[in-house]
Design an enzyme around this catalytic site. Structure first.
Site, PDB file in Angstrom:
ATOM      1  CG  HIS A 151     -14.237  -3.445  -2.686  1.00 54.47           C
ATOM      2  ND1 HIS A 151     -15.015  -3.695  -3.794  1.00 54.47           N
ATOM      3  CD2 HIS A 151     -13.292  -2.568  -3.096  1.00 54.47           C
ATOM      4  CE1 HIS A 151     -14.556  -3.010  -4.828  1.00 54.47           C
ATOM      5  NE2 HIS A 151     -13.519  -2.316  -4.440  1.00 54.47           N
ATOM      6  CG  HIS A 204     -15.341   2.621 -10.520  1.00 52.96           C
ATOM      7  ND1 HIS A 204     -16.038   2.584  -9.325  1.00 52.96           N
ATOM      8  CD2 HIS A 204     -14.178   1.971 -10.289  1.00 52.96           C
ATOM      9  CE1 HIS A 204     -15.321   1.951  -8.407  1.00 52.96           C
ATOM     10  NE2 HIS A 204     -14.188   1.564  -8.971  1.00 52.96           N
ATOM     11  CE1 TYR A 209      -9.333  -7.025  -2.822  1.00 54.55           C
ATOM     12  CE2 TYR A 209     -10.588  -5.534  -4.199  1.00 54.55           C
ATOM     13  CZ  TYR A 209      -9.384  -5.984  -3.725  1.00 54.55           C
ATOM     14  OH  TYR A 209      -8.232  -5.381  -4.147  1.00 54.55           O
ATOM     15  CG  ASN A 249      -2.058  -0.969   1.139  1.00 55.37           C
ATOM     16  OD1 ASN A 249      -2.344  -1.511   0.076  1.00 55.37           O
ATOM     17  ND2 ASN A 249      -2.725  -1.202   2.254  1.00 55.37           N
ATOM     18  NE  ARG A 309      -8.934  -1.703  -9.978  1.00 54.09           N
ATOM     19  CZ  ARG A 309      -7.894  -0.942 -10.317  1.00 54.09           C
ATOM     20  NH1 ARG A 309      -6.932  -1.457 -11.067  1.00 54.09           N
ATOM     21  NH2 ARG A 309      -7.810   0.313  -9.912  1.00 54.09           N
TER      22      ARG A 309
END
Length: 692
Positions: A588, A427, A459, A40, A367
């Site tokens: 998430h 997105h 996630y 990160n 993604r």
């Protein structure tokens, strides 16, 4: 009043680091949290730190025009925070985790000399497998002319001296971890001994620089700005070609940080900063080993030191699976990942690819997995003569190359590919399957997470599968607009009935929901807002939440990482509480709940409350029209809100206030959600058995 987004994010990353101290986690999982923290932080220096550094160079008048304006000493604050976290990192690893590894018969040699008994095997490994990738470069003129260090790779700066000569010389040496791995393991007498490649190379410097006396050796790495900086309005050859060109030179970006080993003489620090055009504020002192995100590559195969795998819960409506479309026609289905299997999503696309009633498939891909079942299903659908249209977002940071690869494969199979729209990112996580069935029966997927079966394992996300015409018609309208490659505009012909769509009606829709709760509170009626997002940064939404608090609305916020809102501030946000959860899975999902009882409205979707999501992307948030599913989502939120093991409330300064920290028999919310979903499936099965 707002908090700085970068300082807030660093606070989240510090929480990730603290999870490495939690003895309730298995040992290798604690080491994994160290790896995540390090990864990160590297991304922060590639993406955010160049912006922080740019802020520091702005004149006061220009800096004050930014909302909220960054502090004049922001870069110093960032450096101070990071320095403190890196000290904590070293202490956790050295004082806690390395001794525990030894207790488990694993010796990771960290800042230790290699014992003589292991040198023969390590030398053989070095001569046979490592040496061919080692490339020493002597400094002849200036560092910049002689040497171009790649971003985030590890190097040695070696100080050398020839016998009988006074002058020192210097050389660079790469540490070829990408070629041969970062670690080397030796088993001896039921003990595992693990060595850093760095130390193996360091131990052979006299051989590499024969004829020289090695006086000193210092590790360093440079991190480069990873922004691609597309001039989308003036692209001539198409965005795909431009993206491929930019990706080819991404690692050549300007340096944003130099991390050097503690003890490097000031003269060498100055030489490097001047040659690589870095300021003192971009120079960071570190330990002997960089890129400790590599700790997740430790060659340790010990299941007893890892989380026990969980078996995903089968959805109560899908216990026997079968025809997905038949099940969706019976009623909306909400899936919770990773607690429930991702297989229904894969079945959704796989069945669409071969179902003779399916005439068209639309999807947005942001993604996808490197070996994506969904992308392959879309390819199969095109080969089966379905009309398949896929919007591929090429600007998904660090996934650009993978998205380009899949877009080419799909296009070659006959899929109609629509690439990125200039100026925005798509997105949203949506798909629409159109059929030939009577009554225009279509099927939709609206989710909070990407179409990615790999990340769905760790996630936490939600996915709504529905045939509700009010939702499928809105999606059909949106895909028609995206297919034309146009930006959405407010008050245009796109009138969405139920969906909140960024660039169109989303901001106004959220403002209306908050306003309704304010009106209720002013009338003396119950008024509540419950929101779960990854990031809360948009000033407009924060101001609305402040207004709600001041009107007496009870506001509960679950914010995983960046939070620019100031909670619990007298006169401003007395009624706002903010909590953060960091645990086994990465939180998430996005949930929005306004009101309670019969007046409650529940939504899920892809949009965080950041300026980029609300104003510079295409996002989709859907209402939950099925009351049972809405209840389930509110239960989910409440379980997380009451987490007194992994939940931490943030105070006015955004510091975490400790919960019970596992005292008593309480379980973390992630464990409780798993149990909650298990029970729902068991109850459903009992009902089915009783009626047979």
């Amino acid at each position: 009043m707002y908090k700085n987004r970068d300082i807030s994010w660093l606070g989240f990353n510090h929480r990730v680091l603290k999870e490495a101290q939690d003895k309730s986690h298995p040992l290798l999982e604690r080491i994994r949290f160290l790896s995540i923290f390090s990864s990160n932080l590297d991304e922060f220096f590639r993406v955010r730190f160049p912006i922080v550094n740019a802020y520091s160079k702005l004149p006061t008048k220009l800096r004050e025009k930014i909302i909220p304006p960054p502090d004049a000493d922001l870069i110093e604050k960032v450096q101070e925070v990071i320095d403190g976290q890196l000290n904590d990192f070293g202490q956790i690893l050295y004082d806690d985790l390395l001794p525990e590894l030894r207790t488990n018969n694993i010796h990771l040699y960290y800042q230790q000399d290699i014992p003589e008994s292991f040198r023969p095997e390590l030398k053989e490994f070095f001569y046979s497998k490592v040496l061919s990738f080692v490339q020493p470069i002597f400094i002849r003129k200036s560092l910049q002319e002689d040497f171009f260090p790649e971003s985030n790779l590890k190097y040695f700066l070696v100080s050398l001296k020839r016998p009988n000569e006074e002058a020192m010389c210097h050389a660079f040496l790469n540490i070829p971890a990408r070629k041969v791995g970062r670690f080397y393991s030796i088993m001896q007498d039921d003990q595992q001994h693990i060595f850093f490649l760095d130390d193996i190379v360091r131990d052979n410097l006299n051989y590499i620089f024969s004829g020289y006396e090695v006086k000193a050796c210092y590790t360093f790495k440079i991190t480069r700005d990873a922004e691609l900086n597309l001039d989308e309005e003036n692209i001539k050859g198409g965005i795909l070609d431009e993206m491929e060109k930019k990706l080819a030179i991404r690692e050549n970006g300007l340096p944003s940080r130099l991390l050097y080993e503690k003890g490097m003489p000031l003269a060498l620090q100055k030489l490097m900063s001047q040659s690589f055009l870095l300021t003192d504020k971009q120079m960071f002192e570190g330990g002997r080993y960089h890129n400790l995100s590599d700790l997740d590559q430790l060659p340790i195969k010990r299941s007893d030191l890892m989380f026990k795998p969980i078996v995903p819960v089968k959805h109560a409506q899908l216990c026997d699976y079968g025809d997905m479309f038949e099940q969706i026609t019976k009623g909306d289905i909400l899936l919770h990942f990773p607690y429930q299997s991702y297989n229904p999503v894969l079945s959704f696309f796989n069945q669409a690819a071969i179902d003779p009633n399916v005439k068209a498939i639309y999807a947005t891909l942001y993604r996808v997995a490197s070996e994506s079942h969904i992308a392959n299903a879309l390819i199969s659908a095109a080969k089966n003569k379905k009309e398949v249209t896929v919007f591929v977002e090429l600007k998904a940071r660090f996934d650009e190359a993978n998205n380009i690869r899949w877009s080419k494969a799909m296009k070659n199979a006959g899929v109609k590919i629509v690439y990125s729209i200039p100026g925005i990112k798509v997105h949203s996580k949506i798909a629409l399957i159109k059929t030939k069935k009577a009554g225009d029966l279509d099927y939709a997927f609206i989710g909070t997470g990407n179409f990615n079966e790999t990340t769905a394992r760790f996630y936490t996300d939600h996915a709504l599968l529905t045939s509700n015409k009010k939702l499928t018609r809105d999606l059909d309208l949106l895909f028609n607009i995206l297919e034309k490659g146009k930006m959405l505009e407010k008050n245009n012909d796109a009138k969405f009935d139920k969906l909140f769509v960024a660039q169109s009606n989303m901001v106004e829709a959220f403002e209306k929901e908050i306003s309704n709760q304010i009106k209720r509170s002013k009338k003396g009626l119950p008024a509540t807002i419950k929101i779960k997002v990854n990031n809360l940064e948009d000033i407009g939404m924060i101001d609305w939440l402040y207004k709600a608090s001041q009107a007496g609305v009870k506001v509960d916020l679950l914010v995983r990482s960046t939070c620019c809102l100031v909670p619990r501030k007298a006169g401003l946000s007395d009624n706002i509480r903010v909590k953060r959860i960091v645990d086994r899975y990465l939180e998430h999902s996005r949930i929005f709940i306004f009101g309670s009882g019969n007046d409650r409205k529940v939504y899920i979707g892809s949009a965080d409350w950041m300026t980029r999501n609300l104003h510079k992307r295409v996002e989709v948030v859907t209402p939950i029209l099925n009351s049972a599913i809405a209840n389930e989502l509110e239960d989910y939120f409440d379980i997380q809100w009451n987490d007194n093991v992994k939940g931490r409330e943030l105070d006015e300064s955004l510091n975490e206030m400790l919960g019970s920290n596992g005292i008593g028999n309480d379980l973390s919310s992630q464990n409780k959600i798993y149990q909650y979903l298990q029970q729902k499936t068991e109850v459903k099965n009992e009902v089915l058995i009783a009626t047979e």
